[in-house]
Design an enzyme around this catalytic site. Structure first.
Site, PDB file in Angstrom:
ATOM      1  N   ASN A   8       0.876  -1.177   0.000  1.00 50.94           N
ATOM      2  CA  ASN A   8       0.000   0.000   0.000  1.00 50.94           C
ATOM      3  C   ASN A   8       0.908   1.220   0.000  1.00 50.94           C
ATOM      4  O   ASN A   8       1.534   1.529   1.017  1.00 50.94           O
ATOM      5  CB  ASN A   8      -0.892  -0.037   1.248  1.00 50.94           C
ATOM      6  CG  ASN A   8      -1.685   1.254   1.423  1.00 50.94           C
ATOM      7  OD1 ASN A   8      -1.742   2.082   0.512  1.00 50.94           O
ATOM      8  ND2 ASN A   8      -2.293   1.416   2.591  1.00 50.94           N
ATOM      9  N   LYS A  10       0.122   4.270  -0.174  1.00 54.94           N
ATOM     10  CA  LYS A  10      -0.460   5.461   0.478  1.00 54.94           C
ATOM     11  C   LYS A  10      -0.221   6.687  -0.426  1.00 54.94           C
ATOM     12  O   LYS A  10      -0.275   6.539  -1.642  1.00 54.94           O
ATOM     13  CB  LYS A  10       0.111   5.624   1.889  1.00 54.94           C
ATOM     14  CG  LYS A  10      -0.029   4.323   2.700  1.00 54.94           C
ATOM     15  CD  LYS A  10       0.292   4.474   4.152  1.00 54.94           C
ATOM     16  CE  LYS A  10       0.106   3.127   4.857  1.00 54.94           C
ATOM     17  NZ  LYS A  10       0.286   3.204   6.317  1.00 54.94           N
ATOM     18  N   HIS A  88      -9.294   1.407   5.327  1.00 49.47           N
ATOM     19  CA  HIS A  88      -8.001   1.607   5.983  1.00 49.47           C
ATOM     20  C   HIS A  88      -8.157   2.604   7.137  1.00 49.47           C
ATOM     21  O   HIS A  88      -8.898   3.575   7.023  1.00 49.47           O
ATOM     22  CB  HIS A  88      -6.968   2.110   4.977  1.00 49.47           C
ATOM     23  CG  HIS A  88      -5.574   2.023   5.499  1.00 49.47           C
ATOM     24  ND1 HIS A  88      -5.069   2.931   6.414  1.00 49.47           N
ATOM     25  CD2 HIS A  88      -4.590   1.120   5.286  1.00 49.47           C
ATOM     26  CE1 HIS A  88      -3.830   2.578   6.714  1.00 49.47           C
ATOM     27  NE2 HIS A  88      -3.518   1.492   6.050  1.00 49.47           N
ATOM     28  N   GLU A  90      -6.398   4.920   8.146  1.00 50.92           N
ATOM     29  CA  GLU A  90      -6.075   6.315   7.816  1.00 50.92           C
ATOM     30  C   GLU A  90      -7.259   7.002   7.147  1.00 50.92           C
ATOM     31  O   GLU A  90      -7.471   8.196   7.307  1.00 50.92           O
ATOM     32  CB  GLU A  90      -4.813   6.359   6.943  1.00 50.92           C
ATOM     33  CG  GLU A  90      -3.579   6.001   7.773  1.00 50.92           C
ATOM     34  CD  GLU A  90      -2.412   5.471   6.983  1.00 50.92           C
ATOM     35  OE1 GLU A  90      -2.432   5.525   5.740  1.00 50.92           O
ATOM     36  OE2 GLU A  90      -1.464   4.973   7.631  1.00 50.92           O
ATOM     37  N   GLU A 156      -5.040  -4.827  10.780  1.00 49.61           N
ATOM     38  CA  GLU A 156      -3.995  -3.825  10.957  1.00 49.61           C
ATOM     39  C   GLU A 156      -4.224  -3.091  12.275  1.00 49.61           C
ATOM     40  O   GLU A 156      -5.033  -2.147  12.323  1.00 49.61           O
ATOM     41  CB  GLU A 156      -4.019  -2.806   9.811  1.00 49.61           C
ATOM     42  CG  GLU A 156      -3.700  -3.385   8.447  1.00 49.61           C
ATOM     43  CD  GLU A 156      -3.123  -2.328   7.516  1.00 49.61           C
ATOM     44  OE1 GLU A 156      -1.982  -2.523   7.075  1.00 49.61           O
ATOM     45  OE2 GLU A 156      -3.795  -1.312   7.256  1.00 49.61           O
ATOM     46  N   GLY A 162       3.133   2.222  10.844  1.00 49.96           N
ATOM     47  CA  GLY A 162       4.130   3.283  10.694  1.00 49.96           C
ATOM     48  C   GLY A 162       4.889   3.606  11.967  1.00 49.96           C
ATOM     49  O   GLY A 162       5.563   4.627  12.043  1.00 49.96           O
ATOM     50  N   SER A 201       3.823  -2.155  10.264  1.00 52.58           N
ATOM     51  CA  SER A 201       5.282  -2.216  10.481  1.00 52.58           C
ATOM     52  C   SER A 201       5.911  -3.539  10.057  1.00 52.58           C
ATOM     53  O   SER A 201       6.851  -4.033  10.695  1.00 52.58           O
ATOM     54  CB  SER A 201       5.619  -1.907  11.954  1.00 52.58           C
ATOM     55  OG  SER A 201       5.270  -0.569  12.266  1.00 52.58           O
TER      56      SER A 201
HETATM   57  P1  13P Z   1       3.413   0.383   7.542  1.00 57.63           P
HETATM   58  O1  13P Z   1       3.870  -0.922   6.933  1.00 57.63           O
HETATM   59  O2  13P Z   1       4.136   1.578   7.017  1.00 57.63           O
HETATM   60  O3  13P Z   1       3.358   0.294   9.032  1.00 57.63           O
HETATM   61  O4  13P Z   1       1.881   0.592   7.055  1.00 57.63           O
HETATM   62  C1  13P Z   1       0.986  -0.458   7.201  1.00 57.63           C
HETATM   63  C2  13P Z   1      -0.249  -0.101   6.500  1.00 57.63           C
HETATM   64  O5  13P Z   1      -0.985   0.767   6.920  1.00 57.63           O
HETATM   65  C3  13P Z   1      -0.552  -0.825   5.253  1.00 57.63           C
HETATM   66  O6  13P Z   1      -1.856  -0.576   4.821  1.00 57.63           O
END
Ligand code: 13P
Length: 239
Positions: A8, A10, A88, A90, A156, A162, A201
């Site tokens: 992903n 982002k 997601h 976010e 997640e 992150g 992560s």
């Molecule tokens: P990270 O791997 O950067 O922690 O992000 C995970 C994520 O949100 C994937 O959708």
């Protein structure tokens, strides 16, 4: 089933970064999917030539209409995308999306013929309060579609995204077992066939351990998916 490795991106990636997707596609690695930003989906589909599946990071619940700035699942499919990520954390945080919104997007994605990765996960506060299973149960109850076909779940934990923090392998196993139980309760035998990804992560260093956990069918990777070198190292760690 080989483990599924989903990147992903982002809000990352310009035209020059298409070379990373081309390198992933040229590597011969199987079961690697990438969700670049909408602006790169078209080019990513072309350079990956089917070797890497390309998807969207979100879609609107409607096929078309007066929704400035939004992209529909039908539009993604039209570009050659084969999957979409919905729910997601976010997007839940930045755009106020709730479970009913997420469910509508799942349905839209399936109607457009896309496989759908539905993301769920608890916050740090919810985990500390001992509410992880209750949160996962509620998110699934509010967002699962009528049919299990074409559905993938991504667990997640919000606090692991992150941050470099990862749950213990026992905690990952417990969450995946809980999700599996809810899926079987909802869909019967078909609930056993739904893939459950872990995200948060994931790195080349921890991927083998995470992918070795019972009922972890793959990983959803953010930061470590941005280069072919890093994502392919994760893919190589799959058992
Ligand atoms: P990270 O791997 O950067 O922690 O992000 C995970 C994520 O949100 C994937 O959708």
């Amino acid at each position: 089933m080989p483990a599924l490795i989903v990147g992903n991106w982002k809000m990352n990636g310009l035209g020059e970064d298409i070379a990373e997707i081309a390198a992933m596609a040229g590597s011969g690695a199987r079961s690697v999917w990438i969700a670049p930003p909408f602006t790169l989906v078209d080019r990513a589909v072309i350079v990956s030539a089917g070797a890497v599946k390309i998807g969207g990071q979100d879609c609107h619940a409607k096929d078309k209409g007066a929704h400035t700035g939004c992209v529909s699942a039908a539009m993604l499919a039209d570009l050659g995308a084969t999957f979409v990520i919905v729910g997601h954390s976010e997007r839940r945080r930045d755009n106020g999306e709730g479970d009913a919104d997420v469910r509508a997007k799942v349905t839209a994605g399936r109607s457009a013929g896309l496989e759908v990765i539905l993301c769920i996960g608890e916050t740090r506060e919810q985990r500390d309060a001992g509410d992880t299973n209750a949160v996962l149960t509620a998110q699934l109850a509010g967002s699962l579609p009528d049919e299990a076909e074409g559905l993938i779940i991504a667990y997640e934990p919000v606090w692991a995204i992150g941050t470099g923090l990862v749950p213990t392998l026992d905690d990952v196993a417990a969450a995946h077992a809980h999700i599996r139980g809810r899926l079987v309760a909802r869909y019967g035998a078909a609930g056993h066939g739904i893939r459950i990804l872990y995200g948060g992560s994931v790195t080349p260093a921890n991927a083998a351990d995470l992918l070795g956990v019972a009922d972890v069918g793959g990983v959803l990777v953010g930061g470590a998916s941005l280069t072919a070198q890093s994502l392919l190292a994760i893919a190589a760690a799959a058992p």
